[in-house]
Design a protein around this motif. Sequence first.
Motif, short mmCIF file in Angstrom:
data_model
loop_
_atom_site.label_atom_id
_atom_site.label_comp_id
_atom_site.label_asym_id
_atom_site.label_seq_id
_atom_site.Cartn_x
_atom_site.Cartn_y
_atom_site.Cartn_z
N THR A 1 -30.15 -12.67 33.66
CA THR A 1 -29.11 -13.75 33.09
C THR A 1 -29.52 -14.36 31.63
N LYS A 2 -30.84 -14.44 31.58
CA LYS A 2 -31.23 -14.73 30.16
C LYS A 2 -31.27 -13.70 29.17
N CYS A 3 -31.16 -12.47 29.36
CA CYS A 3 -30.93 -11.47 28.38
C CYS A 3 -29.48 -11.54 28.13
N LEU A 4 -28.80 -11.68 29.17
CA LEU A 4 -27.27 -11.77 28.80
C LEU A 4 -26.96 -13.12 28.01
N GLY A 5 -27.61 -14.22 28.13
CA GLY A 5 -27.46 -15.21 27.27
C GLY A 5 -27.79 -14.98 25.96
N LEU A 6 -28.93 -14.20 25.61
CA LEU A 6 -29.30 -13.55 24.30
C LEU A 6 -28.07 -13.00 23.69
N GLU A 7 -27.50 -11.99 24.46
CA GLU A 7 -26.60 -11.13 23.69
C GLU A 7 -25.33 -11.99 23.49
N LEU A 8 -24.84 -12.94 24.52
CA LEU A 8 -23.77 -13.61 24.34
C LEU A 8 -23.69 -14.83 23.38
N ALA A 9 -24.76 -15.12 22.99
CA ALA A 9 -25.01 -16.54 22.22
C ALA A 9 -24.04 -16.38 20.88
N GLN A 10 -23.93 -15.41 20.40
CA GLN A 10 -23.22 -15.07 19.03
C GLN A 10 -21.80 -15.12 19.61
N HIS A 11 -21.44 -15.34 20.69
CA HIS A 11 -19.77 -15.27 21.01
C HIS A 11 -19.71 -16.86 21.85
N ASN A 12 -20.66 -17.61 21.59
CA ASN A 12 -20.45 -19.23 21.90
C ASN A 12 -20.36 -19.26 23.54
N ILE A 13 -21.20 -18.45 24.31
CA ILE A 13 -21.33 -18.15 25.79
C ILE A 13 -22.56 -18.60 26.19
N ARG A 14 -22.64 -19.54 26.97
CA ARG A 14 -24.15 -19.95 27.34
C ARG A 14 -24.40 -19.39 28.73
N CYS A 15 -25.66 -18.98 28.91
CA CYS A 15 -26.15 -18.45 30.15
C CYS A 15 -27.50 -19.10 30.72
N ASN A 16 -27.36 -19.80 32.02
CA ASN A 16 -28.60 -20.56 32.47
C ASN A 16 -28.80 -20.31 33.93
N VAL A 17 -29.94 -20.76 34.35
CA VAL A 17 -30.50 -20.24 35.65
C VAL A 17 -30.86 -21.53 36.18
N VAL A 18 -30.45 -22.08 37.38
CA VAL A 18 -31.00 -22.97 38.33
C VAL A 18 -31.84 -22.48 39.51
N SER A 19 -33.04 -22.89 39.61
CA SER A 19 -34.01 -22.34 40.48
C SER A 19 -34.45 -23.47 41.42
N ILE B 1 -27.66 -25.91 25.36
CA ILE B 1 -28.85 -25.24 26.27
C ILE B 1 -28.28 -23.75 26.83
N THR B 2 -29.11 -22.86 26.40
CA THR B 2 -28.76 -21.47 26.90
C THR B 2 -29.98 -20.84 27.14
N MET B 3 -30.16 -19.98 28.13
CA MET B 3 -31.26 -19.05 28.50
C MET B 3 -32.31 -20.09 29.27
N HIS B 4 -31.66 -21.06 29.74
CA HIS B 4 -32.68 -22.04 30.26
C HIS B 4 -32.92 -21.85 31.68
N ASP B 5 -34.26 -21.87 32.52
CA ASP B 5 -34.38 -22.11 33.88
C ASP B 5 -34.76 -23.38 34.37
N LEU B 6 -33.84 -24.10 34.98
CA LEU B 6 -34.34 -25.36 35.35
C LEU B 6 -34.37 -25.40 36.93
N CYS B 7 -35.66 -25.83 36.95
CA CYS B 7 -36.22 -25.54 38.62
C CYS B 7 -35.92 -27.02 39.16
N VAL B 8 -35.41 -26.62 40.38
CA VAL B 8 -34.88 -28.07 41.10
C VAL B 8 -35.67 -28.10 42.75
N ASP B 9 -37.02 -28.54 42.62
CA ASP B 9 -37.64 -28.33 43.67
C ASP B 9 -38.53 -29.46 44.12
#
Length: 258
Positions: A165-183, A243-251
């Motif tokens: 998901t983070k790698c996808l976010g890096l590739e898609l940032a130029q297209h104004n698409i954000r990809c993040n993770v919630v853990s 915010i993109t390529m971020h992993d938000l831990c909810v634990d």
Amino acid sequence: MDFQHRTALVTGAAQGIGEAVARALAARGAAVAALDANGERLGAVVADIEASGHRAAAFPVDVADSQAVERAVDRIERELGPIELLVNVAGVLRVSSALSLTDEDWERTFAVNTRGVFNVGRAVARRMVPRRSGSIVTVGSNAARTPRVHMSAYAASKAAAAQWTKCLGLELAQHNIRCNVVSPGSTDTPMQRALWADDRGAEAVIAGNPAAFKLGIPLNRIATAEDVAAAVLFLLSDEARHITMHDLCVDGGATLGA
């Protein structure tokens, strides 16, 4: 966080965190495409959302089947509109020692938890790119960053999904698409309750288990599915537009910020 006139796809929407995310998005105005392999349970959830006056549609799909995913995404875009929001929640848990895992345990865990994220993410992102807009959140697990006894396949599959998901976010940032993770950590869902020996299971989770090298929860409570859904909606929303390529831990602090 207003999602009026936006189409959202949520996998694993028949129960637990996926159901909570689907309900929260629908309550805030989104048209929700709900995916899950459990068609009967999914239908009941969607019917209840619609009875509350919100928009939702059920798509019984196994996310491990790439062709079924492509067909479903095509249908969603035709019937509900362009998908602007994607939440990958579908997941399975096979509990076993690392040396006792069967080939089927390993393969099915990765088929749903990792390949499923790839199948759905790829299908949706390909359609988001020409529109230069979109937000994707993958629900992972704090087990992806902290080893867990008897959860090696689950932890490995979630780690792979998070990094993809983070790698996808890096590739898609130029297209104004954000990809993040919630853990999330331990969350009161059917998957979590299946691990409990009795009705005091939540207390044991909060207290921790030194024999299993597992800390308790510093906030002294187990998460609800709605707690995790709130974090997901924030990252989906325009409030998190930078915010993109971020992993938000909810634990609740269970992994001490690891």
